[in-house]
Design a protein around this motif. Structure first.
Motif, PDB file in Angstrom:
ATOM      1  N   ASN A  92       0.701  -1.136  -0.170  1.00 53.18           N
ATOM      2  CA  ASN A  92       0.180   0.198   0.003  1.00 53.18           C
ATOM      3  C   ASN A  92       0.966   1.058   0.060  1.00 53.18           C
ATOM      4  N   ASN A  93       2.224   1.122   0.432  1.00 59.37           N
ATOM      5  CA  ASN A  93       3.040   2.163   0.550  1.00 59.37           C
ATOM      6  C   ASN A  93       3.985   2.362  -0.774  1.00 59.37           C
ATOM      7  N   PRO A  94       3.951   3.448  -1.485  1.00 59.32           N
ATOM      8  CA  PRO A  94       4.512   3.549  -2.730  1.00 59.32           C
ATOM      9  C   PRO A  94       6.128   3.461  -2.518  1.00 59.32           C
ATOM     10  N   ASN A  95       6.700   3.731  -1.163  1.00 61.48           N
ATOM     11  CA  ASN A  95       7.958   3.454  -1.052  1.00 61.48           C
ATOM     12  C   ASN A  95       8.057   2.472  -0.094  1.00 61.48           C
ATOM     13  N   PRO A  96       8.015   1.438  -0.209  1.00 61.27           N
ATOM     14  CA  PRO A  96       7.726   0.378   1.074  1.00 61.27           C
ATOM     15  C   PRO A  96       9.088   0.045   1.636  1.00 61.27           C
ATOM     16  N   LEU A  97       9.377  -0.265   2.862  1.00 63.15           N
ATOM     17  CA  LEU A  97      10.579  -0.803   3.558  1.00 63.15           C
ATOM     18  C   LEU A  97      10.087  -2.204   4.174  1.00 63.15           C
ATOM     19  N   ILE A  98      10.970  -2.963   3.661  1.00 62.48           N
ATOM     20  CA  ILE A  98      10.838  -4.321   3.924  1.00 62.48           C
ATOM     21  C   ILE A  98      12.391  -5.081   4.516  1.00 62.48           C
ATOM     22  N   LEU A  99      12.100  -6.002   5.294  1.00 67.64           N
ATOM     23  CA  LEU A  99      13.126  -6.771   5.821  1.00 67.64           C
ATOM     24  C   LEU A  99      13.347  -8.071   4.974  1.00 67.64           C
ATOM     25  N   ILE A 100      14.641  -8.406   4.515  1.00 67.32           N
ATOM     26  CA  ILE A 100      14.985  -9.709   3.949  1.00 67.32           C
ATOM     27  C   ILE A 100      15.963 -10.542   4.830  1.00 67.32           C
ATOM     28  N   ALA A 101      15.799 -11.667   5.278  1.00 72.86           N
ATOM     29  CA  ALA A 101      16.571 -12.511   5.986  1.00 72.86           C
ATOM     30  C   ALA A 101      16.913 -13.657   4.929  1.00 72.86           C
ATOM     31  N   GLU A 102      18.136 -14.051   4.930  1.00 70.92           N
ATOM     32  CA  GLU A 102      18.805 -15.240   4.002  1.00 70.92           C
ATOM     33  C   GLU A 102      18.961 -16.279   4.984  1.00 70.92           C
ATOM     34  N   ALA A 103      18.288 -17.419   4.615  1.00 70.41           N
ATOM     35  CA  ALA A 103      18.620 -18.678   5.196  1.00 70.41           C
ATOM     36  C   ALA A 103      18.584 -18.712   6.660  1.00 70.41           C
ATOM     37  N   PRO A 104      17.870 -17.983   7.290  1.00 66.34           N
ATOM     38  CA  PRO A 104      17.589 -18.142   8.914  1.00 66.34           C
ATOM     39  C   PRO A 104      17.242 -19.439   9.238  1.00 66.34           C
ATOM     40  N   GLU A 105      17.874 -19.828  10.295  1.00 70.17           N
ATOM     41  CA  GLU A 105      17.829 -21.217  10.855  1.00 70.17           C
ATOM     42  C   GLU A 105      17.276 -21.253  12.232  1.00 70.17           C
ATOM     43  N   VAL A 161       8.066  -8.808   5.355  1.00 72.59           N
ATOM     44  CA  VAL A 161       9.205  -9.787   5.607  1.00 72.59           C
ATOM     45  C   VAL A 161       9.297 -10.820   4.631  1.00 72.59           C
ATOM     46  N   LEU A 162      10.497 -10.892   4.058  1.00 69.95           N
ATOM     47  CA  LEU A 162      10.796 -11.781   2.865  1.00 69.95           C
ATOM     48  C   LEU A 162      11.752 -12.788   3.283  1.00 69.95           C
ATOM     49  N   ILE A 163      11.577 -14.180   3.239  1.00 68.12           N
ATOM     50  CA  ILE A 163      12.596 -15.151   3.918  1.00 68.12           C
ATOM     51  C   ILE A 163      13.184 -15.893   2.648  1.00 68.12           C
ATOM     52  N   ALA A 164      14.510 -15.558   2.404  1.00 65.18           N
ATOM     53  CA  ALA A 164      14.926 -16.327   1.066  1.00 65.18           C
ATOM     54  C   ALA A 164      15.741 -17.843   1.538  1.00 65.18           C
ATOM     55  N   ASN A 165      15.376 -18.801   0.800  1.00 68.61           N
ATOM     56  CA  ASN A 165      16.011 -20.185   1.031  1.00 68.61           C
ATOM     57  C   ASN A 165      15.874 -20.594   2.553  1.00 68.61           C
ATOM     58  N   PRO A 166      14.543 -20.513   3.011  1.00 66.33           N
ATOM     59  CA  PRO A 166      14.042 -20.958   4.246  1.00 66.33           C
ATOM     60  C   PRO A 166      14.673 -22.336   4.796  1.00 66.33           C
ATOM     61  N   ARG A 167      15.222 -22.466   5.725  1.00 59.86           N
ATOM     62  CA  ARG A 167      15.385 -23.582   6.338  1.00 59.86           C
ATOM     63  C   ARG A 167      14.816 -24.227   7.670  1.00 59.86           C
ATOM     64  N   THR A 168      13.837 -23.286   8.176  1.00 60.55           N
ATOM     65  CA  THR A 168      13.116 -23.974   9.358  1.00 60.55           C
ATOM     66  C   THR A 168      11.729 -23.270   8.935  1.00 60.55           C
ATOM     67  N   ASP A 169      10.687 -24.457   9.373  1.00 68.41           N
ATOM     68  CA  ASP A 169       9.300 -24.501   9.146  1.00 68.41           C
ATOM     69  C   ASP A 169       8.599 -22.895   9.947  1.00 68.41           C
ATOM     70  N   LEU A 170       8.107 -22.004   9.296  1.00 70.37           N
ATOM     71  CA  LEU A 170       7.627 -20.741   9.785  1.00 70.37           C
ATOM     72  C   LEU A 170       6.675 -21.177  11.049  1.00 70.37           C
ATOM     73  N   TYR A 171       6.222 -22.316  10.922  1.00 67.19           N
ATOM     74  CA  TYR A 171       5.198 -22.589  12.043  1.00 67.19           C
ATOM     75  C   TYR A 171       5.367 -23.733  13.104  1.00 67.19           C
ATOM     76  N   ASN A 172       6.919 -23.500  13.024  1.00 70.55           N
ATOM     77  CA  ASN A 172       7.787 -24.045  14.286  1.00 70.55           C
ATOM     78  C   ASN A 172       7.140 -23.672  15.348  1.00 70.55           C
ATOM     79  N   PRO A 173       6.841 -24.353  16.574  1.00 71.53           N
ATOM     80  CA  PRO A 173       6.277 -23.851  17.794  1.00 71.53           C
ATOM     81  C   PRO A 173       7.216 -22.735  18.406  1.00 71.53           C
ATOM     82  N   ASN A 174       8.405 -23.395  18.518  1.00 73.85           N
ATOM     83  CA  ASN A 174       9.687 -22.182  18.666  1.00 73.85           C
ATOM     84  C   ASN A 174       9.489 -20.615  18.058  1.00 73.85           C
TER      85      ASN A 174
END
Length: 267
Positions: free
Chosen positions: A115-128, A148-161
């Motif tokens: 919605n923002n014409p100048n978005p501010l986003i975070l990218i994390a590569e391969a967080p484990e 928030v964009l996750i590149a090459n994810p190594r961990t299930d986003l819905y991990n209880p931790n």
């Protein structure tokens, strides 16, 4: 109106299903469900348009919770369990007496909308580490990032931790996942400049201008970002270190960079 199923044994099939979903990412992927525990997390998930499949609650532990509202939602299964059974399911030490099985989202990049014409986003590569991912999501929520964009994810986003360490911010952020190549193409398509945290060929983070569409990119604490990011970066940036070590926790670094961008934008 939904009916309440009363469960008295830990050997019940639903209880076994909950335990399996908590422990096995393969089961979460197969069923498309994950376990969510706690009142606040449940409220945030619903606010984020997550769909509840099953609600489990323990009357002995639960107080000030609108069970009647869920009884009126026919698509949700409700199960009442005794304290002895609930405590076998509970992940947290201080439990609130309610948990749910929730339908996971897909998090495709083509679902990300700005919605923002100048978005501010975070990218994390391969967080484990789940704790780091949760902390990154808390920072993103605190800064009201556009995604928030996750590149090459190594961990299930819905991990209880992750759910626990994010204190429910896994539900409050717009999250996308993809390969490094896919995410870089996505950024280029949306004319978003990449500022990559790196130790080499870098400028001090305060010397850059983040007022235009910006992606702050962070890598792992052990190896940092892969060369592809550093080669495609609009500018590599560094947080000057004055001690004996040359790196910080990834969530701390991300917070410093993100809030500098927020400061420059006047919010």
């Amino acid at each position: 109106m939904a009916t309440v199923k009363k469960i008295i044994s830990a050997q019940n099939s639903l209880i076994k299903k909950v335990l399996l979903l908590k422990d096995k990412s393969r089961e979460r992927r197969k069923t498309g469900l994950f376990v969510l525990e706690g009142k606040r997390e449940l409220e945030l998930a619903q606010k984020g348009d997550y769909i509840l499949d099953t609600l489990l609650y323990c009357p002995e532990l639960l107080s000030d919770f609108p069970i009647q509202d869920y009884l009126n939602q026919g698509h949700i299964q409700l199960a009442e369990v005794p304290k002895t059974v609930y405590e076998k399911l509970a992940y947290r030490g201080s439990t609130e007496g309610v948990m749910a099985l929730v339908k996971a989202k897909e998090h495709h990049l083509d679902q990300i909308a700005f919605n923002n014409p100048n978005p501010l986003i975070l990218i994390a590569e391969a967080p484990e580490k789940p704790g780091n991912i949760g902390a990154l999501l808390r920072t993103a929520d605190a800064a009201a990032l556009d995604a928030v964009l996750i590149a090459n994810p190594r961990t299930d986003l819905y991990n209880p931790n992750i759910i626990r360490s994010s204190v429910g911010c896994v539900f409050t952020n717009q999250i996308g996942m993809g390969t490094t190549t896919e995410i870089i193409e996505f950024l280029q398509k949306h004319n978003i400049k990449m500022y990559c945290a790196a130790l080499t060929a870098s400028k001090t983070y305060t010397s850059c201008d983040y007022k235009e569409a910006t992606a702050i990119v962070v890598g792992t604490e052990s190896i940092g970002l892969t060369p592809t990011w550093l080669e495609q970066s609009h500018q590599n940036i560094i947080i000057p270190m004055e001690g004996e070590i040359d790196s910080m926790n990834v969530s701390v670094s991300a917070a410093i960079l993100i809030f500098e961008a927020k400061r420059q934008r006047g919010n």
